[in-house]
Design a protein around this motif. Structure first.
Motif, PDB file in Angstrom:
ATOM      1  N   ASN A   1      47.489  26.875  37.842  1.00  0.00           N
ATOM      2  CA  ASN A   1      47.966  28.087  37.169  1.00  0.00           C
ATOM      3  C   ASN A   1      47.252  29.335  37.701  1.00  0.00           C
ATOM      4  OD1 ASN A   1      49.832  27.357  34.664  1.00  0.00           O
ATOM      5  ND2 ASN A   1      48.287  25.740  34.874  1.00  0.00           N
ATOM      6  N   TRP A   2      47.372  29.579  38.971  1.00  0.00           N
ATOM      7  CA  TRP A   2      46.735  30.750  39.582  1.00  0.00           C
ATOM      8  C   TRP A   2      47.338  32.054  39.086  1.00  0.00           C
ATOM      9  CZ3 TRP A   2      42.731  31.276  43.176  1.00  0.00           C
ATOM     10  CH2 TRP A   2      42.087  30.077  43.510  1.00  0.00           C
ATOM     11  N   GLU A   3      48.523  31.978  38.523  1.00  0.00           N
ATOM     12  CA  GLU A   3      49.148  33.213  38.037  1.00  0.00           C
ATOM     13  C   GLU A   3      48.366  33.868  36.901  1.00  0.00           C
ATOM     14  OE1 GLU A   3      51.192  29.674  36.047  1.00  0.00           O
ATOM     15  OE2 GLU A   3      50.525  30.235  38.073  1.00  0.00           O
ATOM     16  N   VAL A   4      47.445  33.115  36.253  1.00  0.00           N
ATOM     17  CA  VAL A   4      46.667  33.726  35.169  1.00  0.00           C
ATOM     18  C   VAL A   4      45.723  34.806  35.700  1.00  0.00           C
ATOM     19  CG1 VAL A   4      46.799  31.668  33.718  1.00  0.00           C
ATOM     20  CG2 VAL A   4      44.846  31.953  35.271  1.00  0.00           C
ATOM     21  N   LEU A   5      45.531  34.854  37.026  1.00  0.00           N
ATOM     22  CA  LEU A   5      44.671  35.894  37.601  1.00  0.00           C
ATOM     23  C   LEU A   5      45.401  37.223  37.746  1.00  0.00           C
ATOM     24  CD1 LEU A   5      42.668  33.907  40.316  1.00  0.00           C
ATOM     25  CD2 LEU A   5      42.078  34.408  37.945  1.00  0.00           C
ATOM     26  N   ALA A   6      46.664  37.272  37.361  1.00  0.00           N
ATOM     27  CA  ALA A   6      47.374  38.563  37.364  1.00  0.00           C
ATOM     28  C   ALA A   6      46.679  39.558  36.441  1.00  0.00           C
ATOM     29  CB  ALA A   6      48.825  38.347  36.931  1.00  0.00           C
ATOM     30  N   GLU A   7      46.118  39.063  35.345  1.00  0.00           N
ATOM     31  CA  GLU A   7      45.462  39.957  34.387  1.00  0.00           C
ATOM     32  C   GLU A   7      44.261  40.680  34.996  1.00  0.00           C
ATOM     33  OE1 GLU A   7      43.875  39.714  29.817  1.00  0.00           O
ATOM     34  OE2 GLU A   7      43.017  38.306  31.258  1.00  0.00           O
TER      35      GLU A   7
ATOM     36  N   ARG B   1      53.798  45.517  39.114  1.00  0.00           N
ATOM     37  CA  ARG B   1      53.710  44.847  40.407  1.00  0.00           C
ATOM     38  C   ARG B   1      53.254  43.397  40.253  1.00  0.00           C
ATOM     39  NH1 ARG B   1      50.287  49.361  43.585  1.00  0.00           N
ATOM     40  NH2 ARG B   1      50.410  47.922  45.360  1.00  0.00           N
ATOM     41  N   LEU B   2      52.324  43.155  39.352  1.00  0.00           N
ATOM     42  CA  LEU B   2      51.882  41.779  39.101  1.00  0.00           C
ATOM     43  C   LEU B   2      52.947  40.986  38.361  1.00  0.00           C
ATOM     44  CD1 LEU B   2      49.138  40.508  39.924  1.00  0.00           C
ATOM     45  CD2 LEU B   2      49.118  42.986  39.967  1.00  0.00           C
ATOM     46  N   LYS B   3      53.655  41.656  37.487  1.00  0.00           N
ATOM     47  CA  LYS B   3      54.748  40.990  36.769  1.00  0.00           C
ATOM     48  C   LYS B   3      55.805  40.484  37.746  1.00  0.00           C
ATOM     49  CE  LYS B   3      58.461  42.713  34.091  1.00  0.00           C
ATOM     50  NZ  LYS B   3      58.955  43.666  33.085  1.00  0.00           N
ATOM     51  N   GLU B   4      56.126  41.289  38.725  1.00  0.00           N
ATOM     52  CA  GLU B   4      57.137  40.904  39.723  1.00  0.00           C
ATOM     53  C   GLU B   4      56.671  39.704  40.529  1.00  0.00           C
ATOM     54  OE1 GLU B   4      59.371  42.856  43.615  1.00  0.00           O
ATOM     55  OE2 GLU B   4      58.287  44.159  42.226  1.00  0.00           O
ATOM     56  N   LEU B   5      55.351  39.642  40.765  1.00  0.00           N
ATOM     57  CA  LEU B   5      54.809  38.546  41.563  1.00  0.00           C
ATOM     58  C   LEU B   5      54.745  37.239  40.783  1.00  0.00           C
ATOM     59  CD1 LEU B   5      53.258  37.510  44.135  1.00  0.00           C
ATOM     60  CD2 LEU B   5      51.148  38.165  42.918  1.00  0.00           C
ATOM     61  N   THR B   6      54.392  37.327  39.482  1.00  0.00           N
ATOM     62  CA  THR B   6      53.999  36.111  38.764  1.00  0.00           C
ATOM     63  C   THR B   6      54.938  35.644  37.663  1.00  0.00           C
ATOM     64  OG1 THR B   6      52.686  37.439  37.209  1.00  0.00           O
ATOM     65  CG2 THR B   6      51.561  36.613  39.182  1.00  0.00           C
ATOM     66  N   ARG B   7      55.706  36.537  37.062  1.00  0.00           N
ATOM     67  CA  ARG B   7      56.450  36.115  35.871  1.00  0.00           C
ATOM     68  C   ARG B   7      57.518  35.085  36.201  1.00  0.00           C
ATOM     69  NH1 ARG B   7      58.310  40.068  31.069  1.00  0.00           N
ATOM     70  NH2 ARG B   7      56.038  40.257  31.022  1.00  0.00           N
ATOM     71  N   GLY B   8      57.505  34.000  35.422  1.00  0.00           N
ATOM     72  CA  GLY B   8      58.544  32.988  35.529  1.00  0.00           C
ATOM     73  C   GLY B   8      58.396  32.050  36.701  1.00  0.00           C
TER      74      GLY B   8
ATOM     75  N   LEU C   1      48.348  34.342  46.203  1.00  0.00           N
ATOM     76  CA  LEU C   1      47.666  35.366  45.420  1.00  0.00           C
ATOM     77  C   LEU C   1      46.691  36.158  46.293  1.00  0.00           C
ATOM     78  CD1 LEU C   1      47.567  36.310  42.426  1.00  0.00           C
ATOM     79  CD2 LEU C   1      45.425  35.043  42.262  1.00  0.00           C
ATOM     80  N   VAL C   2      45.958  35.465  47.142  1.00  0.00           N
ATOM     81  CA  VAL C   2      45.006  36.155  48.024  1.00  0.00           C
ATOM     82  C   VAL C   2      45.751  37.095  48.973  1.00  0.00           C
ATOM     83  CG1 VAL C   2      43.334  35.830  49.884  1.00  0.00           C
ATOM     84  CG2 VAL C   2      43.241  34.370  47.847  1.00  0.00           C
ATOM     85  N   GLU C   3      46.877  36.628  49.485  1.00  0.00           N
ATOM     86  CA  GLU C   3      47.676  37.488  50.359  1.00  0.00           C
ATOM     87  C   GLU C   3      48.114  38.757  49.626  1.00  0.00           C
ATOM     88  OE1 GLU C   3      51.910  37.361  52.879  1.00  0.00           O
ATOM     89  OE2 GLU C   3      51.227  35.607  51.743  1.00  0.00           O
ATOM     90  N   PHE C   4      48.499  38.606  48.370  1.00  0.00           N
ATOM     91  CA  PHE C   4      48.899  39.768  47.572  1.00  0.00           C
ATOM     92  C   PHE C   4      47.726  40.721  47.388  1.00  0.00           C
ATOM     93  CE2 PHE C   4      49.257  41.854  43.426  1.00  0.00           C
ATOM     94  CZ  PHE C   4      50.505  42.463  43.536  1.00  0.00           C
ATOM     95  N   VAL C   5      46.566  40.184  47.062  1.00  0.00           N
ATOM     96  CA  VAL C   5      45.370  41.011  46.840  1.00  0.00           C
ATOM     97  C   VAL C   5      45.021  41.800  48.099  1.00  0.00           C
ATOM     98  CG1 VAL C   5      42.862  40.914  46.468  1.00  0.00           C
ATOM     99  CG2 VAL C   5      44.402  39.610  44.985  1.00  0.00           C
ATOM    100  N   ARG C   6      45.077  41.127  49.250  1.00  0.00           N
ATOM    101  CA  ARG C   6      44.685  41.795  50.488  1.00  0.00           C
ATOM    102  C   ARG C   6      45.695  42.847  50.914  1.00  0.00           C
ATOM    103  NH1 ARG C   6      40.059  39.859  51.947  1.00  0.00           N
ATOM    104  NH2 ARG C   6      39.482  37.646  51.713  1.00  0.00           N
TER     105      ARG C   6
ATOM    106  N   ARG D   1      55.378  29.821  39.437  1.00  0.00           N
ATOM    107  CA  ARG D   1      54.021  29.452  39.786  1.00  0.00           C
ATOM    108  C   ARG D   1      53.692  29.994  41.170  1.00  0.00           C
ATOM    109  NH1 ARG D   1      52.056  24.904  36.894  1.00  0.00           N
ATOM    110  NH2 ARG D   1      52.566  25.316  34.721  1.00  0.00           N
ATOM    111  N   ILE D   2      52.445  30.420  41.339  1.00  0.00           N
ATOM    112  CA  ILE D   2      51.967  30.827  42.652  1.00  0.00           C
ATOM    113  C   ILE D   2      50.653  30.112  42.917  1.00  0.00           C
ATOM    114  CG2 ILE D   2      53.070  33.098  42.589  1.00  0.00           C
ATOM    115  CD1 ILE D   2      50.327  34.278  41.897  1.00  0.00           C
ATOM    116  N   GLY D   3      50.310  29.979  44.187  1.00  0.00           N
ATOM    117  CA  GLY D   3      49.078  29.307  44.552  1.00  0.00           C
ATOM    118  C   GLY D   3      48.027  30.285  45.021  1.00  0.00           C
ATOM    119  N   GLN D   4      46.888  29.727  45.414  1.00  0.00           N
ATOM    120  CA  GLN D   4      45.770  30.559  45.840  1.00  0.00           C
ATOM    121  C   GLN D   4      46.126  31.401  47.055  1.00  0.00           C
ATOM    122  OE1 GLN D   4      42.302  28.354  47.045  1.00  0.00           O
ATOM    123  NE2 GLN D   4      40.956  30.140  46.896  1.00  0.00           N
TER     124      GLN D   4
END
Length: 488
Positions: A405-411, A434-441, A449-454, A443-446
């Protein structure tokens, strides 16, 4: 076919089978309450109050001219309470069969014993005519009392003993056990679930600490209970007292007597002590029960999720047909017993505060259920304690759910972006969206998520910190918060 009738009615067996579970299957777990809330315990308390009232009247010289009692005679009277046994119970039952009144049976029993005590005292050299002393002192037994003067103080003593000597130690032991578990699991990360959905991670220890803290608050309320008593006659006016001995300070005599029993004096009542303190106490115990019920359902759920394994090898059978099962029966039994306890505590609290005009007898029947109400609570405490003792945490199962559940790091990511935007950083607008678009509904992996952060254009230090964050390390101050239990 219907169940056939027994050749011998089961009620005629010796010993007779119990009708209720507390006096049958679960007797061992609740046996300590018998000394406080059984019918025999009630009669023992009544005898105690009658003895102490007689001694109080004499030692306070409330009735001028009445004979005194020697210290040896007072000790002999008090020994009737200490030596209360099966023979006493039988004799009281025989007397009550004639009086058809339980408190009057106590009075007559005490009159018999007073005569014996004074006779022995005379034989040992106590001066004075035995018959005269006996006749005079016997009239001070139950002097100016209504039955409720004896009953309200007796029940207050019984409930006080049951709570302080049985229920509170059991409850404190359970909370201590839970707090110890919280400390052991303070650093074990856990995927939280709000509304049944994956949410901000926490630790198992912190979640158990929340329940321990809540239970502790209720224990403090129970510990502050004031146990009230009154002794003021048929309608609370001291009418008989004043007419019998106009010169006595009957309020002072009453107050010192009630306080001598270890209770708080209630100066204003009808025929009955108002029972408000009981309603307050039962509401607090019921609230503790409800929080304990919450603990039981949470532990049941954690077991079903695989976060705890039930210790095998305890000699239990989980299922009559499925050998692999170890059922969470301790927590399920606790739920049921807490619900029964609260049903009774709630009706006690709501019923006891009401009495028609100066007296009705609803409280008499109602208070006989106090033992059952507290008994089911004690049984639940026993079950929860045994249930907790049979658990092993499974950190691997908790870690697996976190890693899924890596999507919990959207917060935390959107919170960092908000803080940067508030400080005037460029490119940090609309972080929630922007995080809602990435994660809602989904699952995403590490890696995703790291790619999004960078790609956010964060300052290097913030980028590296968020890129290194995992669901298992995103627990905030959870481990530290458990330390609040040290201040219990």
């Amino acid at each position: 076919m219907p169940l056939p009738a027994s050749r011998t009615p089961l009620a005629e067996l010796d010993p007779a089978p119990s009708l209720g579970a507390l006096d049958g299957r679960y007797r061992g777990a609740v046996a300590p309450l018998v000394d406080h809330l059984s019918e025999a315990a009630l009669n023992r308390a009544r005898l105690h109050v009658e003895v102490e009232w007689l001694i109080h009247l004499v030692t306070q010289e409330a009735v001028p001219g009445a004979p005194a009692l020697t210290e040896a005679e007072q000790a002999a009277l008090r020994a009737l309470v200490v030596d209360f046994d099966a023979a006493t119970v039988t004799e009281l039952a025989q007397i009550e069969a004639e009086t058809v009144h339980d408190v009057k049976a106590i009075e007559y029993f005490l009159r018999r014993r007073l005569a014996d005590i004074l006779q022995r005292s005379a034989q040992s050299g106590q001066p004075g005519d035995v018959a005269t002393r006996t006749a005079a002192l016997a009239e001070l037994i139950h002097f100016a009392c209504t039955s409720e003067d004896i009953n309200n103080t007796s029940y207050a003593l019984l409930v006080q003993g049951a709570i302080i000597e049985v229920w509170l130690p059991k409850a404190h032991g359970l909370v201590d056990q839970l707090a110890a578990m919280a400390g052991e699991l303070a650093d074990v990360p856990l995927l939280a679930h709000t509304h049944g959905q994956p949410a901000t991670p926490t630790t198992m220890g912190k979640e158990l600490a929340v329940l321990a803290h809540r239970l502790t608050r209720q224990l403090r309320r129970v510990e502050r209970c004031a146990y009230l008593g009154k002794l003021n006659g048929a309608t609370g006016t001291y009418g008989a007292h004043v007419e019998a001995v106009p010169g006595a300070d009957w309020q002072q005599v009453s107050r010192t007597f009630v306080e001598h029993l270890g209770l708080q004096w209630n100066p204003l009542t009808t025929q009955i002590e108002s029972h408000d303190w009981q309603a307050e106490l039962y509401a607090d115990v019921a609230r503790f029960n409800r929080i304990l019920h919450n603990l039981a359902t949470d532990m049941w759920t954690y077991i079903s999720m695989g976060y705890f394994a039930q210790v095998r090898g305890q000699g239990t059978v989980g299922s009559s047909t499925m050998p692999h099962k170890v059922n969470p029966i301790r927590f399920e039994n606790a739920e049921a017993n807490l619900e029964v306890s609260n049903a009774l505590l709630d009706v006690l609290a709501s019923t006891l505060v009401t009495s028609r005009l100066q007296r009705d007898l609803t409280d008499s029947s109602m208070q006989r259920n106090i033992g059952t109400a507290l008994g089911h609570s004690v049984l639940a405490l026993d079950n929860v304690g045994r249930g907790l003792a049979g658990l092993d945490a499974v950190p691997e199962a908790m870690a697996a759910d976190l890693d899924a559940n890596w999507e919990v790091l959207a917060e935390p990511i959107q919170s960092v972006m908000r803080a940067l935007a508030a400080r005037g950083a460029e490119g940090m607008s609309n972080p929630y969206e922007r995080l809602k678009e990435l994660t809602r509904g989904r699952r995403i992996g590490q890696a995703e998520l790291v790619e999004f952060v960078r790609g956010l254009g964060l300052p290097p230090q913030e980028e590296e910190r968020l890129a290194a964050l995992t669901p298992a390390t995103y627990v905030g101050l959870a481990p530290e918060l458990v330390r609040h239990l040290e201040q219990r």
